[in-house]
Design a protein around this motif. Structure first.
Motif, PDB file in Angstrom:
ATOM      1  N   SER A 186      -6.024  -1.776  -1.434  1.00 18.64           N
ATOM      2  CA  SER A 186      -4.910  -2.476  -0.444  1.00 18.64           C
ATOM      3  C   SER A 186      -3.735  -2.864  -1.071  1.00 18.64           C
ATOM      4  N   THR A 187      -3.473  -3.028  -2.246  1.00 22.91           N
ATOM      5  CA  THR A 187      -1.872  -3.037  -2.804  1.00 22.91           C
ATOM      6  C   THR A 187      -1.405  -1.521  -2.717  1.00 22.91           C
ATOM      7  N   PHE A 188      -2.198  -0.415  -2.746  1.00 25.81           N
ATOM      8  CA  PHE A 188      -1.629   0.743  -2.587  1.00 25.81           C
ATOM      9  C   PHE A 188      -1.236   1.011  -1.235  1.00 25.81           C
ATOM     10  N   ILE A 189      -2.027   0.753  -0.436  1.00 30.88           N
ATOM     11  CA  ILE A 189      -1.916   0.896   0.880  1.00 30.88           C
ATOM     12  C   ILE A 189      -0.498   0.363   1.512  1.00 30.88           C
ATOM     13  N   VAL A 190      -0.361  -0.894   1.175  1.00 33.16           N
ATOM     14  CA  VAL A 190       0.894  -1.796   1.559  1.00 33.16           C
ATOM     15  C   VAL A 190       2.064  -1.209   0.976  1.00 33.16           C
ATOM     16  N   ASP A 191       2.153  -0.809  -0.166  1.00 32.39           N
ATOM     17  CA  ASP A 191       3.323  -0.431  -0.843  1.00 32.39           C
ATOM     18  C   ASP A 191       3.831   1.002  -0.221  1.00 32.39           C
ATOM     19  N   MET A 192       2.704   1.795  -0.090  1.00 26.58           N
ATOM     20  CA  MET A 192       3.084   3.358   0.614  1.00 26.58           C
ATOM     21  C   MET A 192       3.555   3.124   2.075  1.00 26.58           C
ATOM     22  N   VAL A 193       3.029   2.313   2.721  1.00 27.46           N
ATOM     23  CA  VAL A 193       3.440   2.030   4.107  1.00 27.46           C
ATOM     24  C   VAL A 193       4.641   1.459   4.201  1.00 27.46           C
ATOM     25  N   SER A 194       5.004   0.611   3.303  1.00 26.01           N
ATOM     26  CA  SER A 194       6.286   0.089   3.285  1.00 26.01           C
ATOM     27  C   SER A 194       7.581   1.119   3.026  1.00 26.01           C
ATOM     28  N   GLU A 195       7.010   2.403   2.390  1.00 25.06           N
ATOM     29  CA  GLU A 195       8.036   3.333   1.950  1.00 25.06           C
ATOM     30  C   GLU A 195       8.314   4.127   3.350  1.00 25.06           C
ATOM     31  N   ILE A 196       7.559   3.969   4.623  1.00 24.20           N
ATOM     32  CA  ILE A 196       7.928   4.805   5.492  1.00 24.20           C
ATOM     33  C   ILE A 196       8.122   4.273   6.868  1.00 24.20           C
ATOM     34  N   ASP A 197       7.711   2.804   6.801  1.00 25.42           N
ATOM     35  CA  ASP A 197       8.086   1.704   7.902  1.00 25.42           C
ATOM     36  C   ASP A 197       9.016   0.667   7.395  1.00 25.42           C
ATOM     37  N   PRO A 198      10.208   0.678   7.849  1.00 26.13           N
ATOM     38  CA  PRO A 198      11.287  -0.370   7.481  1.00 26.13           C
ATOM     39  C   PRO A 198      10.770  -1.685   7.809  1.00 26.13           C
ATOM     40  N   SER A 199       9.877  -1.724   8.890  1.00 32.67           N
ATOM     41  CA  SER A 199       9.564  -3.260   9.495  1.00 32.67           C
ATOM     42  C   SER A 199       8.417  -3.831   8.441  1.00 32.67           C
ATOM     43  N   VAL A 200       8.022  -2.988   7.420  1.00 32.65           N
ATOM     44  CA  VAL A 200       6.823  -3.355   6.627  1.00 32.65           C
ATOM     45  C   VAL A 200       7.710  -3.696   4.999  1.00 32.65           C
ATOM     46  N   GLY A 201       7.254  -4.705   4.574  1.00 33.58           N
ATOM     47  CA  GLY A 201       7.837  -4.996   3.136  1.00 33.58           C
ATOM     48  C   GLY A 201       7.078  -4.385   2.120  1.00 33.58           C
ATOM     49  N   PRO A 202       7.414  -4.293   0.847  1.00 29.76           N
ATOM     50  CA  PRO A 202       6.470  -3.863  -0.346  1.00 29.76           C
ATOM     51  C   PRO A 202       5.505  -5.306  -0.532  1.00 29.76           C
ATOM     52  N   GLN A 233      -0.720   0.236 -11.567  1.00 26.02           N
ATOM     53  CA  GLN A 233      -1.517   1.082 -11.467  1.00 26.02           C
ATOM     54  C   GLN A 233      -1.028   2.024 -10.001  1.00 26.02           C
ATOM     55  N   VAL A 234      -0.559   1.308  -9.060  1.00 22.50           N
ATOM     56  CA  VAL A 234      -0.314   1.927  -7.858  1.00 22.50           C
ATOM     57  C   VAL A 234       0.811   2.896  -8.024  1.00 22.50           C
ATOM     58  N   ARG A 235       1.927   2.600  -9.096  1.00 23.09           N
ATOM     59  CA  ARG A 235       2.888   3.440  -9.726  1.00 23.09           C
ATOM     60  C   ARG A 235       2.469   4.868 -10.072  1.00 23.09           C
ATOM     61  N   LYS A 236       1.417   4.613 -11.098  1.00 22.95           N
ATOM     62  CA  LYS A 236       0.796   5.764 -11.694  1.00 22.95           C
ATOM     63  C   LYS A 236      -0.025   6.444 -10.741  1.00 22.95           C
ATOM     64  N   ARG A 237      -1.034   5.904  -9.755  1.00 21.50           N
ATOM     65  CA  ARG A 237      -1.761   6.797  -8.884  1.00 21.50           C
ATOM     66  C   ARG A 237      -0.984   7.632  -7.935  1.00 21.50           C
ATOM     67  N   LYS A 238       0.145   6.990  -7.631  1.00 24.59           N
ATOM     68  CA  LYS A 238       0.912   7.752  -6.808  1.00 24.59           C
ATOM     69  C   LYS A 238       1.470   9.083  -7.262  1.00 24.59           C
ATOM     70  N   GLU A 239       1.879   8.815  -8.776  1.00 25.04           N
ATOM     71  CA  GLU A 239       2.479  10.125  -9.552  1.00 25.04           C
ATOM     72  C   GLU A 239       1.193  10.983  -9.623  1.00 25.04           C
ATOM     73  N   LEU A 240      -0.047  10.434  -9.885  1.00 20.14           N
ATOM     74  CA  LEU A 240      -1.038  11.219  -9.994  1.00 20.14           C
ATOM     75  C   LEU A 240      -1.481  12.191  -8.821  1.00 20.14           C
ATOM     76  N   ILE A 241      -1.397  11.475  -7.642  1.00 18.19           N
ATOM     77  CA  ILE A 241      -1.684  11.982  -6.344  1.00 18.19           C
ATOM     78  C   ILE A 241      -0.662  13.431  -6.400  1.00 18.19           C
ATOM     79  N   GLN A 242       0.551  12.992  -6.375  1.00 14.82           N
ATOM     80  CA  GLN A 242       1.406  14.112  -6.455  1.00 14.82           C
ATOM     81  C   GLN A 242       1.357  15.148  -7.311  1.00 14.82           C
TER      82      GLN A 242
END
Length: 281
Positions: A186-202, A233-242
């Protein structure tokens, strides 16, 4: 006008042996007022005389969302005091509470529309009863409530649900019957969505968990230490997915799949060996 966005509620197995579920509700932190955004709380834990009853989270017009919370508080308090119960309502009793909240919201929203006021409102209302049975209801802008705890096992509301929340849940393999770290998901989802939707905060730490612990229903916020670990962990998993996407381009999907399966088999063997060693000691 104040606007509140992105709230996510997930059900998953808390105790497989006892067949107990848990509900986790998280939200972003951003509220929009015209061209201005600021940080605010969006999740409303519901207690009556110290008894944990439910978790509510809303998106849409902040004034109407707060009215929804007021209705939930009023109905639950009246129910607990009238019934004389000192425990969290059962799943059947909670269904009745949801019905009373639904009636009040439908009446109020009809009055607002008759006055020419548009209603922008979505609310998630969740609970876990003393038997470990989870309930998740989604209220729409008509005030109607839909049970979603059995199918699909989650609810997500707000502009972020359209810009990636639902997609990420499916992509990352959400299922209420699978044992994974849903707090991290859930943390991962909120953070990732916040990067593409300006109305959503991290994600900054508004996360509430309801479950049965030591024979009693417990409701509380995720502690700060765990939240800091989630963010890292969210930061690391984003890097791993890339990196995984890059490996697929370089080695091909079949080779990457073979490497992953071989690694997973090795992990299983190590875990079995560790268990054998503990048994012999």
């Amino acid at each position: 006008m104040f606007w509140m966005t992105l709230v996510l509620a997930l059900k998953w197995i808390w105790d497989r042996e006892k067949n107990h579920d848990a509900v986790l509700m998280v939200s972003d932190s951003r509220v929009t007022y015209g061209p201005v955004t600021y940080e605010a709380k969006k999740i409303h834990p519901v207690f009556v005389n110290g008894i944990p009853v439910a978790i509510a989270g809303g998106s849409g017009d902040a004034a109407i969302v707060k009215y929804g919370y007021h209705v939930v508080d009023t109905v639950t308090q009246k129910y607990i005091e009238t019934e004389g119960e000192n425990t969290t309502p059962t799943q059947e009793e909670f269904r009745w509470i949801v019905g009373e909240v639904e009636k009040a919201l439908i009446k109020r929203f009809r009055e607002l529309r008759e006055m020419g006021i548009d209603v922008s409102f979505n609310m998630i209302l969740s609970s876990v009863d003393p038997n470990g049975r989870a309930s998740i209801y989604h209220f729409d802008s008509r005030g109607l409530a839909e049970p979603v705890h059995d199918t699909p096992g989650f609810a997500i509301i707000g502009s972020g649900s359209i810009t990636g929340g639902l997609l990420l849940l499916r992509l990352l393999g959400y299922s209420p019957r699978v044992e994974l770290n849903w707090g991290l998901l859930s943390t991962f989802i909120v953070d990732m969505v916040s990067e593409i939707d300006p109305s959503v905060g991290p994600f900054v730490g508004e996360s509430w968990l309801m479950r049965v612990e030591d024979g009693k229903v417990a409701l509380g916020a995720i502690n700060e230490e765990a939240l800091r670990e989630f963010k890292e962990q969210v930061r690391k998993r984003k890097e791993l997915i890339q990196e995984l996407m890059l490996l697929c381009d370089v080695l091909g999907e079949d080779k990457v799949e073979e490497l992953i399966l071989t690694s997973l088999a090795g992990v299983g063997e190590d875990e079995r060996r560790e268990g054998d060693n503990k048994g012999q000691s």
